[in-house]
Design an enzyme around this catalytic site. Structure first.
Site, PDB file in Angstrom:
ATOM      1  N   LYS A 171      59.746  54.038  80.718  1.00 25.50           N
ATOM      2  CA  LYS A 171      60.001  53.682  82.119  1.00 25.50           C
ATOM      3  C   LYS A 171      58.680  53.405  82.825  1.00 25.50           C
ATOM      4  O   LYS A 171      57.921  54.317  83.146  1.00 25.50           O
ATOM      5  CB  LYS A 171      60.737  54.811  82.852  1.00 25.50           C
ATOM      6  CG  LYS A 171      61.249  54.330  84.205  1.00 25.50           C
ATOM      7  CD  LYS A 171      61.155  55.346  85.305  1.00 25.50           C
ATOM      8  CE  LYS A 171      60.053  55.171  86.294  1.00 25.50           C
ATOM      9  NZ  LYS A 171      59.878  53.940  87.012  1.00 25.50           N
ATOM     10  N   GLY A 224      50.693  59.897  86.385  1.00 29.41           N
ATOM     11  CA  GLY A 224      51.075  59.580  87.754  1.00 29.41           C
ATOM     12  C   GLY A 224      50.563  60.643  88.696  1.00 29.41           C
ATOM     13  O   GLY A 224      49.533  61.268  88.439  1.00 29.41           O
ATOM     14  N   SER A 225      51.305  60.861  89.768  1.00 26.98           N
ATOM     15  CA  SER A 225      50.816  61.785  90.787  1.00 26.98           C
ATOM     16  C   SER A 225      51.070  63.241  90.391  1.00 26.98           C
ATOM     17  O   SER A 225      51.928  63.535  89.551  1.00 26.98           O
ATOM     18  CB  SER A 225      51.502  61.481  92.116  1.00 26.98           C
ATOM     19  OG  SER A 225      52.878  61.686  91.966  1.00 26.98           O
ATOM     20  N   GLY A 229      54.282  64.939  88.442  1.00 26.55           N
ATOM     21  CA  GLY A 229      53.912  65.680  87.232  1.00 26.55           C
ATOM     22  C   GLY A 229      54.519  67.076  87.221  1.00 26.55           C
ATOM     23  O   GLY A 229      55.000  67.547  86.188  1.00 26.55           O
ATOM     24  N   GLU A 246      49.058  63.499  82.804  1.00 30.31           N
ATOM     25  CA  GLU A 246      47.766  63.032  83.305  1.00 30.31           C
ATOM     26  C   GLU A 246      47.982  62.700  84.772  1.00 30.31           C
ATOM     27  O   GLU A 246      48.824  61.859  85.095  1.00 30.31           O
ATOM     28  CB  GLU A 246      47.302  61.786  82.552  1.00 30.31           C
ATOM     29  CG  GLU A 246      46.850  62.057  81.132  1.00 30.31           C
ATOM     30  CD  GLU A 246      45.646  62.990  81.025  1.00 30.31           C
ATOM     31  OE1 GLU A 246      44.937  63.203  82.026  1.00 30.31           O
ATOM     32  OE2 GLU A 246      45.452  63.526  79.925  1.00 30.31           O
ATOM     33  N   CYS A 280      42.355  56.827  88.549  1.00 33.71           N
ATOM     34  CA  CYS A 280      42.335  58.291  88.572  1.00 33.71           C
ATOM     35  C   CYS A 280      40.928  58.802  88.297  1.00 33.71           C
ATOM     36  O   CYS A 280      40.596  59.920  88.666  1.00 33.71           O
ATOM     37  CB  CYS A 280      43.323  58.842  87.557  1.00 33.71           C
ATOM     38  SG  CYS A 280      43.165  58.041  85.982  1.00 33.71           S
ATOM     39  N   GLN A 327      50.655  52.146  99.946  1.00 29.41           N
ATOM     40  CA  GLN A 327      49.336  52.670  99.561  1.00 29.41           C
ATOM     41  C   GLN A 327      48.295  52.302 100.627  1.00 29.41           C
ATOM     42  O   GLN A 327      47.415  53.103 100.950  1.00 29.41           O
ATOM     43  CB  GLN A 327      48.927  52.127  98.190  1.00 29.41           C
ATOM     44  CG  GLN A 327      47.623  52.684  97.656  1.00 29.41           C
ATOM     45  CD  GLN A 327      47.635  54.199  97.419  1.00 29.41           C
ATOM     46  OE1 GLN A 327      48.556  54.716  96.800  1.00 29.41           O
ATOM     47  NE2 GLN A 327      46.638  54.906  97.946  1.00 29.41           N
ATOM     48  N   GLU A 379      43.339  63.437  96.903  1.00 27.15           N
ATOM     49  CA  GLU A 379      43.162  62.121  96.293  1.00 27.15           C
ATOM     50  C   GLU A 379      43.689  61.050  97.243  1.00 27.15           C
ATOM     51  O   GLU A 379      44.829  61.113  97.695  1.00 27.15           O
ATOM     52  CB  GLU A 379      43.920  62.055  94.978  1.00 27.15           C
ATOM     53  CG  GLU A 379      43.704  60.743  94.276  1.00 27.15           C
ATOM     54  CD  GLU A 379      44.349  60.723  92.909  1.00 27.15           C
ATOM     55  OE1 GLU A 379      45.543  61.002  92.842  1.00 27.15           O
ATOM     56  OE2 GLU A 379      43.645  60.431  91.933  1.00 27.15           O
TER      57      GLU A 379
END
Ligand code: NDP
Length: 477
Positions: A171, A224-225, A229, A246, A280, A327, A379
């Site tokens: 996905k 992802g975020s 996660g 990650e 990242c 974003q 972040e």
């Protein structure tokens, strides 16, 4: 426009679709991509489950040949695929072609790894008994990827998954279905048997969530975020499945008094602002000692003035647009927060117009920031960096490590002593000396510590740890 469909059990399926929009020019529709639902995710998982017994026992030469053919096609089509990537994600064309080459190299690497599967044979501590240690495929692997590396991240998860004999439900992020579809199409035509690789493009809250809830996924690898996660982790623990995460970063770049100023400025400009800061591994905290601080800020500001923000496909563009309106709003909100917190806006901070309607933002540099400010702790994921002034190396190291994250960390110095000490004492998974914090090789481990990562490393031979399970067998002679 042609509808790009999902691949389930070897068939291209799906009737309704959503438009894929170019962030450099929102009038440019790249294509229409099918949107899968929860039922499609379940069918994809069932297909992958059915395909697993045969694929996990397939010959290594078959796996090698399919992965090699995929690598060759990606590399042969690097300009076209790079253009698609730049158009849908917004990184510049050279960056996008570079990422595409990276994806090809990853498939090439794992094509080779398929021929190098190995175990161990040991004597038992008991007489007349032999011990064999082998690695087996895990089962059906769910792959959930973010939008910022639309071809490289899928490659570094799909290639090892298939290499070691797993079947896959993939996905991609909703914002970047184009590269995901292209890579799956290439693998499908390269000869993968039905059901071995399934593509389910659709919303994370629907398709991703359905994957998390399935008892038939033996493993999930996620990038992802941090928030998503944590959901992957919670659901995986409930289903007793393997998982690998990650997530975000707040990567420090330390600049010491003895640094080569040109090297330091190049590394900071690259790490903080290239790929629109949407990496990242981007460094958003520039931790600079007193003696070089003013010279560094002046030189970096001069450098930022030369960077061209424009359409990702235009020759001469250094920084493409932000990926989408949401974003962009996050980035400008954080710029507002930085100002309110008392950091000094040294450069940028404004959205800008170009010939085409897109999400353009100036590279933005704050100075006089502290490590306690939100712009230093959270972040942002945009072209925004903050300079934190420190007294000396010891304070720099302490500030660098004072973060919930631990993905990448850099230092600019000509001192072997400080470089060596920093490599040993940085609490990051990857450390760079006189190099940008972003920009890694494909044949060595990638990953972080603390809130940035969970589980074993990705890429290189270390990928085997996640995509296989170990079996220990004893035989009486
Ligand atoms: P998200 O976590 O929002 O999305 C990542 C993926 O998860 C997408 O495919 C998304 O689908 C999916 N997803 C969203 N909600 C769910 C859910 N409830 N269940 C299952 N899947 C879900 O992150 P972004 O894509 O926005 O990426 C940006 C973030 O990723 C940044 O924070 C960045 O630091 C991090 N990142 C980390 C990297 C690393 O290696 N450490 C590398 C690259 C990015 P959908 O697109 O439909 O929302």
């Amino acid at each position: 426009m042609t509808l790009h469909q999902n691949l389930i059990a070897g068939e291209w399926v799906g009737s309704d679709g959503v438009e894929n929009i170019n962030p450099s020019n929102t009038n440019d529709v790249i294509g229409v991509y099918a949107r899968a639902g929860a039922e499609d995710a379940k069918r994809a998982i069932a297909a992958a489950k059915a395909a697993f017994p045969a694929w996990s026992r397939s010959g290594i030469l078959e796996r090698h040949a399919i992965l090699k053919k995929t690598a060759d096609e990606i590399l042969a089509r690097k300009d076209e695929l790079g253009r698609l990537l730049a158009r849908e994600e917004g990184k510049t064309l050279p960056e996008a072609i570079g990422e595409t080459i990276r994806a090809g190299q990853i498939f090439d690497f794992f094509a080779g790894e398929a021929l190098r599967l190995a175990g161990e044979v040991l004597p038992s501590v008991r007489p007349n008994i032999g011990v064999e240690i082998t690695r087996e495929a895990v089962g059906v692997v769910g792959i959930i990827t973010p939008w910022n590396f639309p071809i490289a991240i899928p490659a570094w998860k799909i290639a090892p998954a298939l290499c070691y004999g797993n079947t896959v439900v993939f996905k991609p992020a909703e914002l970047v279905p184009g590269c995901a579809h292209a890579i799956v199409d290439i693998l499908h035509r390269a000869g993968l048997p039905k059901g071995v690789l399934n593509l389910v493009m659709g919303k994370g809250s629907v398709v991703g969530q359905a994957m998390l809830g399935s008892p038939d996924l033996a493993a999930i690898t996620f990038t992802g975020s941090t928030g998503t996660g944590k959901r992957v982790a919670a659901a995986s623990i409930e289903h007793n499945r393997k998982f690998q995460l990650e997530m975000g970063g707040k990567n420090p770049m330390v600049v010491l008094d003895d640094a080569d100023l040109t090297v330091a400025v190049e590394a900071a400009a690259n790490s903080g602002f290239f790929s629109t800061g949407q990496r990242c591994t981007a460094s958003s905290r520039l931790i600079v000692t007193e003696g070089i601080h003013d010279k560094f800020v002046a030189a970096l500001t001069e450098k930022l003035k030369t960077l061209v923000v424009d359409d990702a496909l235009k020759a001469g563009t250094h920084i493409g647009p932000v990926v989408d309106q949401s974003q962009l709003s996050t980035d400008t909100d954080y710029i507002g927060i930085g100002r309110q917190e008392g950091a000094k806006l040294a450069f940028g901070g404004e959205t800008i117009s170009r010939d085409t309607p897109g999400f353009y933002l100036q590279p933005t540099l704050f100075t006089e920031a502290t490590n306690q400010m939100r712009i230093s702790r959270e972040e942002i994921f945009g072209p925004v960096a903050a300079v934190i002034r420190v007294k000396d190396y010891d304070e720099a190291l302490s500030v660098a490590n004072d973060t919930p994250f631990g993905l990448s960390a850099g230092i600019a110095t000509t001192s072997l002593k400080h470089a060596t000490h920093f490599k040993r004492n940085s609490e990051a998974g990857m450390v760079m000396v006189n190099l940008p914090t972003a920009g890694v090789d494909f044949h060595v481990p990638f990953g972080g510590r603390k809130a940035s990562s969970f589980g074993s490393r990705e890429q290189g031979r270390y990928a085997a740890e996640f995509f296989t399970v170990v079996k220990t067998a004893y035989t009486l002679a």
